[in-house]
Design a protein around this motif. Sequence first.
Motif, mmCIF file in Angstrom:
data_model
loop_
_atom_site.group_PDB
_atom_site.id
_atom_site.type_symbol
_atom_site.label_atom_id
_atom_site.label_comp_id
_atom_site.label_asym_id
_atom_site.label_seq_id
_atom_site.Cartn_x
_atom_site.Cartn_y
_atom_site.Cartn_z
ATOM 1 N N TRP A 209 37.841 70.558 3.390
ATOM 2 C CA TRP A 209 37.414 69.990 2.109
ATOM 3 C C TRP A 209 38.565 69.972 1.112
ATOM 4 C CZ3 TRP A 209 32.568 72.350 -0.783
ATOM 5 C CH2 TRP A 209 32.275 71.572 -1.924
ATOM 6 N N TRP A 210 39.381 71.008 1.122
ATOM 7 C CA TRP A 210 40.445 71.186 0.133
ATOM 8 C C TRP A 210 41.650 70.291 0.405
ATOM 9 C CZ3 TRP A 210 44.410 75.623 0.594
ATOM 10 C CH2 TRP A 210 45.223 75.674 -0.548
ATOM 11 N N ARG A 211 41.873 69.916 1.658
ATOM 12 C CA ARG A 211 43.114 69.261 2.052
ATOM 13 C C ARG A 211 43.477 68.043 1.188
ATOM 14 N NH1 ARG A 211 42.080 68.854 7.146
ATOM 15 N NH2 ARG A 211 42.879 70.941 7.587
ATOM 16 N N PRO A 212 42.575 67.116 0.875
ATOM 17 C CA PRO A 212 42.986 65.959 0.064
ATOM 18 C C PRO A 212 43.434 66.324 -1.350
ATOM 19 C CG PRO A 212 40.904 65.520 1.178
ATOM 20 C CD PRO A 212 41.184 66.974 1.342
ATOM 21 N N ALA A 213 42.993 67.463 -1.853
ATOM 22 C CA ALA A 213 43.333 67.861 -3.221
ATOM 23 C C ALA A 213 44.239 69.082 -3.259
ATOM 24 C CB ALA A 213 42.057 68.154 -4.007
ATOM 25 N N ALA A 214 44.794 69.466 -2.109
ATOM 26 C CA ALA A 214 45.580 70.700 -2.043
ATOM 27 C C ALA A 214 46.894 70.554 -2.789
ATOM 28 C CB ALA A 214 45.844 71.075 -0.588
ATOM 29 N N ASP A 215 47.165 71.506 -3.682
ATOM 30 C CA ASP A 215 48.435 71.605 -4.406
ATOM 31 C C ASP A 215 48.770 70.318 -5.154
ATOM 32 O OD1 ASP A 215 48.677 74.184 -3.442
ATOM 33 O OD2 ASP A 215 49.813 73.554 -1.677
ATOM 34 N N ARG A 216 47.776 69.765 -5.793
ATOM 35 C CA ARG A 216 47.956 68.593 -6.645
ATOM 36 C C ARG A 216 47.464 68.918 -8.054
ATOM 37 N NH1 ARG A 216 50.608 67.472 -2.952
ATOM 38 N NH2 ARG A 216 50.728 65.529 -1.758
ATOM 39 N N SER A 217 48.082 68.282 -9.057
ATOM 40 C CA SER A 217 47.700 68.557 -10.435
ATOM 41 C C SER A 217 46.247 68.195 -10.704
ATOM 42 C CB SER A 217 48.605 67.770 -11.390
ATOM 43 O OG SER A 217 48.472 66.375 -11.163
ATOM 44 N N TYR A 218 45.712 67.245 -9.954
ATOM 45 C CA TYR A 218 44.330 66.830 -10.144
ATOM 46 C C TYR A 218 43.375 67.547 -9.194
ATOM 47 C CZ TYR A 218 46.222 63.809 -6.451
ATOM 48 O OH TYR A 218 46.869 63.337 -5.333
ATOM 49 N N LEU B 295 37.541 61.572 -1.628
ATOM 50 C CA LEU B 295 38.370 60.544 -0.994
ATOM 51 C C LEU B 295 38.159 59.177 -1.631
ATOM 52 C CD1 LEU B 295 38.001 61.539 2.777
ATOM 53 C CD2 LEU B 295 39.985 61.883 1.292
ATOM 54 N N GLU B 296 36.930 58.894 -2.004
ATOM 55 C CA GLU B 296 36.651 57.609 -2.668
ATOM 56 C C GLU B 296 37.389 57.513 -3.992
ATOM 57 O OE1 GLU B 296 32.765 55.149 -4.369
ATOM 58 O OE2 GLU B 296 32.492 56.837 -2.982
ATOM 59 N N ALA B 297 37.425 58.629 -4.744
ATOM 60 C CA ALA B 297 38.147 58.630 -6.015
ATOM 61 C C ALA B 297 39.650 58.472 -5.796
ATOM 62 C CB ALA B 297 37.855 59.923 -6.773
ATOM 63 N N LEU B 298 40.181 59.111 -4.772
ATOM 64 C CA LEU B 298 41.607 59.013 -4.492
ATOM 65 C C LEU B 298 41.995 57.614 -4.018
ATOM 66 C CD1 LEU B 298 42.241 62.434 -2.710
ATOM 67 C CD2 LEU B 298 42.998 61.758 -4.996
ATOM 68 N N HIS B 299 41.115 56.968 -3.254
ATOM 69 C CA HIS B 299 41.399 55.629 -2.739
ATOM 70 C C HIS B 299 41.181 54.542 -3.786
ATOM 71 C CE1 HIS B 299 40.571 57.231 1.584
ATOM 72 N NE2 HIS B 299 41.796 57.501 1.162
ATOM 73 N N SER B 300 40.619 54.926 -4.925
ATOM 74 C CA SER B 300 40.380 53.928 -5.972
ATOM 75 C C SER B 300 41.663 53.498 -6.668
ATOM 76 C CB SER B 300 39.398 54.497 -7.005
ATOM 77 O OG SER B 300 39.992 55.565 -7.735
#
Length: 232
Positions: free
Chosen positions: A143-152, A38-43
């Motif tokens: 745990w997976w939800r923030p990165a689910a079905d995303r290229s990253y 989440l910290e990386a995504l919010h950056s």
Amino acid sequence: MKGSLWLAWRQQRVPASIGAAALVVAAAIAAYYRSGMLEALHSGLFDHCEPGPLYCTRSDTGLPLLLDVEPLKYLGALNIALPVLIGVFWGAPLLGRDRELGTHRMILSQGVSRGQWFASRFALAAVTTIAFSGLLAGVFAWWWRPAADRSYGLFWYDNTALSGSGPRVVAAALFGLAAGTLLGLLARRVLAAMVLTLLVTGAVTLLLEWTHRARLLVPPTCAEPAGTRGCA
């Protein structure tokens, strides 16, 4: 809790405690790495990335932008291996140890029927297995939800996400428990039952993973418009 159910708990408290400890460790690891995710995504580094299968790249170097999802994949792999672990270390000794040592005769002589002897042990093990595997699947999904079905991140068709999350984890864990219990009754030797359970549950797990990779159960779909070269 008394009678046959109390005795069943006394016999199963060690594997139940180990499972609870493993769940706590998995949840702690998930919380740690998810906060970093989440910290990386919010950056703002991933703000320009579009959802889809194409990798998003850095504007300065052109290298792919990826979140650290390897620990998440390890949890998915653990969930995939659950039927083997539960079947070998819980299911096989569940009734097989009583049969091997002959303690079931003493238990049955105390006014406990065969049905009560079986039902109390298997029901407690099944309820615990459902709770444990369901919580592990829930930890993975959270745990997976923030990165689910995303290229990253991680797409749903990745094996660790497809087979390591959702109701499939619970169903597979119950299968491992049932297979181990049955083989424990038939083999009458705990070690032999554990080996047989390892072979059976391991083979079934590998077969299911192969069918996922080969797309035998779910045929591939075409994302291209009909009639174009991209469609077979």
